[in-house]
Write an enzyme that holds these catalytic residues in place. Structure first.
Site, PDB file in Angstrom:
ATOM      1  N   SER A  96      -0.576 -26.072 -51.865  1.00 60.12           N
ATOM      2  CA  SER A  96      -1.602 -26.741 -51.073  1.00 60.12           C
ATOM      3  C   SER A  96      -2.906 -26.754 -51.848  1.00 60.12           C
ATOM      4  O   SER A  96      -3.218 -25.818 -52.600  1.00 60.12           O
ATOM      5  CB  SER A  96      -1.807 -26.003 -49.743  1.00 60.12           C
ATOM      6  N   TYR A 115      -2.973 -18.444 -44.786  1.00 58.06           N
ATOM      7  CA  TYR A 115      -2.347 -19.643 -45.347  1.00 58.06           C
ATOM      8  C   TYR A 115      -2.753 -19.859 -46.807  1.00 58.06           C
ATOM      9  O   TYR A 115      -1.902 -20.012 -47.688  1.00 58.06           O
ATOM     10  CB  TYR A 115      -2.730 -20.865 -44.506  1.00 58.06           C
TER      11      TYR A 115
END
Length: 259
Positions: A140, A153
């Site tokens: 990401s 995350y």
């Protein structure tokens, strides 16, 4: 003409929804054999109906170490080799008010980091049977700079970034190509839960197209969209600007919690 992956055997995890589903369907329609994995068998069966001659279902939870122990044998029952693996399985949990809930962090790392470790371990024997194997995993752009609320995350994706780089270093004398995929905001069931503006939001189908193109071009890192990745990479190289100009506008915490 847009480059396409063709006549390969691939394993895609996280295929029951989102980017994994869109990528599995796209690759299957380009005359590849796709082994589609995910936790929800029913969703995988529905995906298989869209391209039954090209999609094979292998339901599994990549975060479950015990269940993944049986996956190599199950993979071998479906194919004698793998040309490419794209690990798309993952999850997201935000840390609101910096609660530092250890169980939440473990769930995120189990899926986003250890799930990729389990996937690579299961796939390596079959990747070794291909003349030009590729192992790619979904990171990401959140790992480029530290975002508020994304402690779990973003950390899991940053750990994945380092892990893939170390694997690439270890295997640099072999044929295996290791690829890190770092998308921005993509319209998926996970991002549907976000309660903030998502700049340059794209569809899962658009993300799948970008991923396939990057893999065709032989890139080691596939970042997209550029309108988001380039500014973030610049700010990542000059974090003082990021912390001074951006994060004060993003954080929701104004005072420390009191006991």
């Amino acid at each position: 003409m847009v480059k396409q992956i063709r006549n390969k055997t691939l394993w895609v995890t996280g295929a029951s929804s989102g980017i994994g589903r869109a990528l599995s369907l796209r690759l299957a329609r380009h005359d590849n054999i796709v082994i589609a994995s995910g936790r929800r068998y029913e969703a995988l069966a529905e995906l298989q109906k869209l391209c039954p001659e090209r999609i094979r279902v292998l339901d599994c939870d990549v975060a479950d170490d015990d269940a993944m122990a049986a996956v190599p044998e199950r993979l071998e029952a479906l194919t004698g080799h793998l040309d490419m693996v794209v690990a798309c399985a993952g999850t997201c949990e935000y840390d609101d008010d910096l609660q530092l809930d250890g169980l939440s962090y473990r769930r995120v790392f189990d899926a986003n980091f250890f799930g990729v470790v389990n996937t690579l371990r299961s796939a390596l024997p079959l990747l070794g049977a291909s003349p030009a194997p590729v192992f790619a995993a979904l990171g990401s752009l959140s790992s480029v700079v530290p975002f508020p609320r994304a402690e779990a995350y973003g950390s899991s994706k940053a750990a994945l970034d380092y892990f893939l780089g170390a694997v690439r270093a270890d295997l640099c004398r072999t044929a295996l190509k290791v690829v890190l995929i770092r998308p921005g905001f993509v319209r998926t069931p996970l991002t549907a839960r976000n309660d903030f503006a998502m700049p340059f939001l794209m569809s899962a189908e658009q993300a799948a197209e970008r991923i396939e193109l990057g893999l065709c071009k032989g890139r080691n890192t596939i970042d997209f969209p550029r309108r988001l990745s380039w500014p973030l990479r610049f700010l990542g190289s000059c974090k003082a600007l990021w912390f001074h100009l951006c994060v004060p506008k993003l954080t929701r915490i104004r005072t420390l919690r009191k006991h």
